[in-house]
Design an enzyme around this catalytic site. Structure first.
Site, PDB file in Angstrom:
ATOM      1  NE  ARG A  40       6.698  -0.886   9.924  1.00 19.34           N
ATOM      2  CZ  ARG A  40       5.511  -0.744   9.349  1.00 19.34           C
ATOM      3  NH1 ARG A  40       5.384  -0.020   8.236  1.00 19.34           N
ATOM      4  NH2 ARG A  40       4.454  -1.316   9.859  1.00 19.34           N
ATOM      5  NE  ARG A  50      -3.819  -1.333   9.986  1.00 19.26           N
ATOM      6  CZ  ARG A  50      -2.674  -0.825   9.521  1.00 19.26           C
ATOM      7  NH1 ARG A  50      -2.632   0.390   9.032  1.00 19.26           N
ATOM      8  NH2 ARG A  50      -1.585  -1.548   9.556  1.00 19.26           N
ATOM      9  NE  ARG A  81       2.096  -5.061  11.170  1.00 16.32           N
ATOM     10  CZ  ARG A  81       2.912  -4.557  10.240  1.00 16.32           C
ATOM     11  NH1 ARG A  81       4.107  -5.074  10.058  1.00 16.32           N
ATOM     12  NH2 ARG A  81       2.521  -3.552   9.506  1.00 16.32           N
ATOM     13  CE  LYS A  86      -2.212  -0.943   3.848  1.00 19.40           C
ATOM     14  NZ  LYS A  86      -1.592  -2.232   4.205  1.00 19.40           N
ATOM     15  NE  ARG A  95       7.308  -3.127   5.558  1.00 21.79           N
ATOM     16  CZ  ARG A  95       6.020  -2.874   5.714  1.00 21.79           C
ATOM     17  NH1 ARG A  95       5.307  -2.382   4.724  1.00 21.79           N
ATOM     18  NH2 ARG A  95       5.433  -3.136   6.854  1.00 21.79           N
TER      19      ARG A  95
HETATM   20  P1  AMP Z   1       1.236   0.517   9.004  1.00 20.07           P
HETATM   21  O1  AMP Z   1       2.471   1.297   8.721  1.00 20.07           O
HETATM   22  O2  AMP Z   1       0.028   1.045   8.258  1.00 20.07           O
HETATM   23  O3  AMP Z   1       1.426  -0.959   8.800  1.00 20.07           O
HETATM   24  O4  AMP Z   1       0.890   0.729  10.559  1.00 20.07           O
HETATM   25  C1  AMP Z   1       1.780   0.313  11.566  1.00 20.07           C
HETATM   26  C2  AMP Z   1       1.041   0.120  12.877  1.00 20.07           C
HETATM   27  O5  AMP Z   1       0.439   1.361  13.269  1.00 20.07           O
HETATM   28  C3  AMP Z   1      -0.091  -0.868  12.831  1.00 20.07           C
HETATM   29  O6  AMP Z   1       0.339  -2.215  13.020  1.00 20.07           O
HETATM   30  C4  AMP Z   1      -0.960  -0.382  13.987  1.00 20.07           C
HETATM   31  O7  AMP Z   1      -0.406  -0.739  15.229  1.00 20.07           O
HETATM   32  C5  AMP Z   1      -0.839   1.126  13.847  1.00 20.07           C
HETATM   33  N1  AMP Z   1      -1.873   1.688  12.929  1.00 20.07           N
HETATM   34  C6  AMP Z   1      -1.666   2.351  11.757  1.00 20.07           C
HETATM   35  N2  AMP Z   1      -2.814   2.722  11.190  1.00 20.07           N
HETATM   36  C7  AMP Z   1      -3.804   2.266  12.023  1.00 20.07           C
HETATM   37  C8  AMP Z   1      -5.226   2.326  11.992  1.00 20.07           C
HETATM   38  N3  AMP Z   1      -5.901   2.926  10.989  1.00 20.07           N
HETATM   39  N4  AMP Z   1      -5.898   1.757  13.021  1.00 20.07           N
HETATM   40  C9  AMP Z   1      -5.260   1.163  14.057  1.00 20.07           C
HETATM   41  N5  AMP Z   1      -3.926   1.072  14.141  1.00 20.07           N
HETATM   42  C10 AMP Z   1      -3.194   1.621  13.142  1.00 20.07           C
END
Ligand code: AMP
Length: 210
Positions: free
Chosen positions: A156, A88, A167, A13, A123
């Site tokens: 990360r 999400r 996840r 994404k 990554r």
């Molecule tokens: P991402 O970079 O989008 O994979 O987000 C990394 C982490 O941030 C996720 O595993 C969640 O812990 C938190 N996070 C990011 N966006 C959201 C969201 N819309 N709702 C809940 N947690 C989020």
């Protein structure tokens, strides 16, 4: 154009959002990047979010809803935007609807859990500007260094295999139901992950009628 990119963690994404925002000339809003910056800066939101993020769990809806409504009110969002990693949960999608946010399209990038597990180990991300790379598929020009800002790239914490597994479980349980939510509203476009980043971008633009 107001667009949501849906897909499992590691579906690409972030990478696709970067390409699309240039193509469509609108900003990308990534709650993951906003939260990582908050954690880095030790803000109250960052302090609340850190433990959830490290464990691969979702940050509570009320925190996310606060972040996203504030961000969408900024002036660069007037022409449209791409949401990466938000909503999400159904609760987040309903909160956006209640706030009067209407989307033009919701693109779901479809990819198997097996491919994601293989992919996540390669990554790398920039801790300063949030740019995302992959050691094989999207390598930086100079190994380990961000093309955009020159910072040293990192892996990360939540890309560790056990965390990726949880996840993915969270994705299937909490986020995947959003596909039916937006399909009911006639907005869902499913796009299969392609062998290369460029081909996936083309498939997304095609689905958007571009
Ligand atoms: P991402 O970079 O989008 O994979 O987000 C990394 C982490 O941030 C996720 O595993 C969640 O812990 C938190 N996070 C990011 N966006 C959201 C969201 N819309 N709702 C809940 N947690 C989020």
């Amino acid at each position: 154009m107001k667009l949501i990119l849906l897909g499992a963690p590691g579906a690409g994404k972030g990478t696709q959002a970067e390409i699309l925002c240039k193509e469509l000339d609108i900003p990308t809003i990534s709650t993951g990047n906003i939260l990582r910056a908050a954690v880095k800066n030790g803000t109250p939101t960052g302090l609340k979010a850190k433990a959830f993020m490290d464990a691969g769990q979702l940050v509570p809806d009320e925190v996310i809803i606060g972040i996203i409504t504030e961000r969408l009110a900024e002036s660069d969002c007037e022409k449209g935007y791409i949401l990466d990693g938000v909503p999400r949960t159904i609760a987040q999608a309903e909160a956006l609807e209640k706030a009067g946010v209407a989307f033009d399209s919701v693109v779901s990038i479809e990819i198997s859990d097996e491919t994601i597990m293989e992919r996540m180990s390669g990554r790398r991300v920039c801790p300063d500007c949030g740019a995302s790379y992959h050691v094989v598929a999207v390598p930086p020009v100079k190994e380990g260094v961000c093309d955009k800002c020159g910072a040293a790239l990192i892996q990360r914490k939540d890309d560790a295999p056990e965390t990726v597994k949880s996840r993915l479980q969270v994705y299937h349980k909490e986020t995947e139901p959003l596909k039916a939510f937006y399909a009911q509203r006639g907005l869902l476009k499913s796009v299969e992950n392609q062998p290369t980043v460029e081909e996936t971008s083309k498939a997304i633009l095609y689905a958007l009628g571009r």
